[in-house]
Enzyme design. Structure first.
Site, mmCIF file in Angstrom:
data_model
loop_
_atom_site.group_PDB
_atom_site.id
_atom_site.type_symbol
_atom_site.label_atom_id
_atom_site.label_comp_id
_atom_site.label_asym_id
_atom_site.label_seq_id
_atom_site.Cartn_x
_atom_site.Cartn_y
_atom_site.Cartn_z
ATOM 1 N N LYS A 78 25.458 28.829 -19.248
ATOM 2 C CA LYS A 78 25.262 30.152 -18.679
ATOM 3 C C LYS A 78 24.596 31.050 -19.714
ATOM 4 C CE LYS A 78 29.535 29.181 -16.821
ATOM 5 N NZ LYS A 78 30.937 29.427 -16.733
HETATM 6 N N1 GLU Z 1 36.462 27.302 -18.716
HETATM 7 C C1 GLU Z 1 35.755 26.136 -19.143
HETATM 8 C C2 GLU Z 1 34.266 26.294 -18.857
HETATM 9 O O1 GLU Z 1 33.879 27.080 -18.015
HETATM 10 C C3 GLU Z 1 36.243 24.865 -18.474
HETATM 11 C C4 GLU Z 1 37.595 24.514 -18.958
HETATM 12 C C5 GLU Z 1 38.181 23.261 -18.384
HETATM 13 O O2 GLU Z 1 37.749 22.807 -17.307
HETATM 14 O O3 GLU Z 1 39.110 22.778 -18.984
HETATM 15 O O4 GLU Z 1 33.478 25.632 -19.493
#
Ligand code: GLU
Length: 284
Positions: free
Chosen positions: A235
């Site tokens: 992103k």
């Molecule tokens: N929040 C993390 C991300 O957007 C993913 C975390 C997970 O799936 O353990 O990359």
């Protein structure tokens, strides 16, 4: 009651893109193929990098995709009390210690020791040498292993690779490693389906599960979507946000996961077929 609980846990640091859609789709289809529950969690623990507008945008696209959470949508910023409680348990039981090292201290120690620059050299393990900045989880030399459902056995010596890792940061925020384990446990998650970029974080998370005496979930790390320069889509790296034709985007994500185009004429028909195909896969 289903024995399967899955989740999609995006960080709102940008809009949903092809890479995060593949993770959302794989986790959603895997949950449905197991007659399981599927939960959405907004991982906004890193308040410096997350934006509310991105949370709204991600949730709006998931809703247009018809991917609805089978439980309340959790926001990590509302969970600080839970993290604090678990953090104190770890601290009390000697798993965590206060560290006074600055980035520069660590960098210099690693240069001296000939270690990778982001490795923690253990300087404060026996006691901080100044005011405590962050808190680290103590690790020792041993192989931590798990069997990924796609990639098979994975082994990492966490001490060798990263060393004692941060669970509470110098800015007072809890680290992703701690927050994700506390939330997955709290929500009863049995199956984690996410991008392969997190594969090498998994052993750290397993050490936390073990320290807390919690069951370790199953893991499936899906292939990363790369851009034309063979870099991971991110992103922050300005990955193309999804187009308006979400059925087309799902077909592309599905092909990225290694399947042939379904050619469905609606999202519902696409999901029905995808679940059927997923169930036929040997490892489901
Ligand atoms: N929040 C993390 C991300 O957007 C993913 C975390 C997970 O799936 O353990 O990359």
């Amino acid at each position: 009651m289903s024995l399967y609980v899955g989740r999609f846990a995006p960080s709102p640091t940008g809009k949903l893109h092809a890479g995060s859609l593949a993770a959302a789709l794989a986790s959603f289809i895997d949950a449905r193929a197991h007659d399981g529950r599927w939960l959405i969690r907004i991982e906004d623990v890193d308040q410096m990098r997350c934006r509310e507008a991105f949370s709204r945008s991600i949730l709006e696209v998931l809703s247009r995709l018809g991917m609805a959470s089978d439980g309340p949508i959790i926001f990590q910023t509302e969970h600080t009390a839970q993290y604090e409680e678990i953090f104190h348990t770890l601290l009390k039981n000697g798993f965590v210690y206060g560290c006074s090292c600055s980035r520069r201290d660590i960098h210099e120690a690693n240069l001296r020791l000939g270690k990778p620059l982001n490795h923690y050299p253990g300087t404060c393990r026996e006691g901080a040498h100044g005011p405590v900045r962050a808190y680290r989880f103590r690790v020792d030399h041993h192989p931590v292993s798990f069997v990924d459902r796609r990639l098979g056995a994975y082994v990492q010596d966490v001490e060798e690779t990263v060393g004692d890792f941060i669970v509470k940061r110098a800015d007072g925020l809890f680290a992703y490693q701690l927050a994700v384990v506390v939330d997955d446990h709290d929500e009863g998650v049995t199956d984690i389906v996410r991008g392969e970029d997190l594969l090498d974080n998994t052993p750290r998370q397993i050490l936390l599960y073990e320290a807390l005496g919690w069951p370790v979930p199953r893991y499936l790390h899906i292939p990363l979507v790369l851009n034309d320069r063979h870099e991971k889509l991110s992103k922050q790296g300005g990955a193309r946000p999804l187009g308006d034709d979400l059925l087309l985007e799902c077909e592309l994500a599905w092909q990225h996961l290694g399947f042939e185009r379904i050619g469905a004429d609606s999202l519902d028909a696409f999901y029905r077929k995808a679940i059927e195909i997923w169930k036929e896969k040997a490892d489901v």
